[in-house]
Design an enzyme around this catalytic site. Structure first.
Site: not given
Length: 338
Positions: A154, A281, A309
């Protein structure tokens, strides 16, 4: 729907490289949340070390074992996501897999993310590569030159993309992996203000504000807001406008998002790099998906239909498996076991 790749709509890797979500686990929010349940308990006992930075601040390191006893082993460096840490399920789960393969894993906590507020009037952000660069060079100087791969998740993945793009062949890594990275920050910020994704914005903003409050209580006046102003922030963009941008020399959130996004830098990457995204996502939009001409020749890009995610829960409904814990070691092993 079958596993997909961005360019030919069919990923051509072997069966164990593909990700297939079970029919009952294809909801993107379920994919995103489920790893926290599957990796709820941390079983690995890390070896902690504090690394002093040149500007007088510090970052905390969590090793899979004492590096003094394992400095000869290949290394896997982990960069966590927004307000993540060693206890994040994607971190300690992968660290266990690395340890089982005989690799030495270490997570570099971004400033203020290890449980203790950092000292200076700054924090961390998606494009801050200085600390990671210092850390990677320190690794070589302190513990010797062995095969080293970095994995960024991320926010940490976007940061790793920036670093590899900025440094090209000079990057102190043999290869990298980026998972679920918001490679274009502005569209991701807008995405988190829509629909059910607002739940993630609410959660992340609450964590950011809690961390910022601890910092203000420990080190007053080290942030460009006071406690009253902090509590009034309602969106991630508000936080980035009031704190992230002002603390790090950006004009505003838009300037920060533009200058800290990794996508424009990927063409300059020279080290082998795997980028993994899920098309569903809930943190992202299609603007994050790179076009082929935006990637360097050393980048392998894998886009899956499902995965959420940093989720990618495969297996079966009765026996779910965290695919990243197989896919990432499988891809990095040629660089570490050479």
């Amino acid at each position: 729907m079958e596993q997909t790749s961005l360019y030919d709509m069919k990923f051509t890797g072997s069966a164990d490289e593909r990700f297939n979500a079970p029919a009952g686990l294809r909801n993107p929010h379920l994919q995103t949340v489920l790893p926290r349940l599957l990796r709820r308990h941390v079983t690995l006992q890390p070896h902690w070390q504090r690394l002093d930075l040149p500007d007088g601040d510090f970052v905390d390191l969590a090793w899979s074992e004492d590096p003094q006893q394992a400095q000869h082993k290949p290394r896997v460096v982990l960069f966590h996501g927004l307000e993540g840490s060693f206890t994040s399920p994607y971190v300690h789960g992968l660290m266990q897999m690395c340890q089982a393969r005989g690799w030495l894993a270490v997570v570099m906590h971004f400033r203020g993310c290890s449980g203790e507020p950092n000292r200076l009037n700054r924090i961390y952000h998606s494009g801050e590569t200085g600390d990671a660069s210092f850390f990677l060079h320190w690794l070589r100087a302190r513990w010797g030159h062995v095969p080293t791969v970095a994995v960024g998740f991320s926010l940490g993945g976007n940061m790793l993309g920036c670093l590899l793009g900025q440094q090209g062949n000079e990057a102190a890594l043999d290869a990298g992996v980026i998972v679920s990275a918001p490679l274009m920050l502005e569209p991701c910020s807008l995405r988190l203000e829509r629909g059910f994704s607002r739940f993630y914005q609410y959660y992340l903003l609450a964590q950011l504000k809690k961390n910022a409050e601890r910092k203000l209580l420990a080190w007053p006046e080290t942030l460009p807001v006071d406690l009253t102003q902090l509590k009034a922030l309602r969106r991630l963009r508000d936080f980035d406008d009031a704190i992230t941008a002002r603390a790090h020399g950006f004009t505003d959130a838009s300037d920060y998002y533009r200058r800290a996004s990794a996508l424009p830098l990927l063409k300059a990457v020279r080290k082998p790099l795997l980028i993994i995204h899920a098309k569903d996502d809930p943190f992202m939009s299609d603007e994050v998906i790179p076009r082929k001409e935006q990637l360097s020749a050393t980048i392998t890009y894998q886009l899956t239909s499902h995965g959420g995610h940093v989720g990618f829960v495969g297996g079966t409904l009765r026996q779910p498996q965290l695919w990243l814990e197989q896919r990432v070691p499988q891809w990095i092993s040629p660089f570490l076991d050479c």
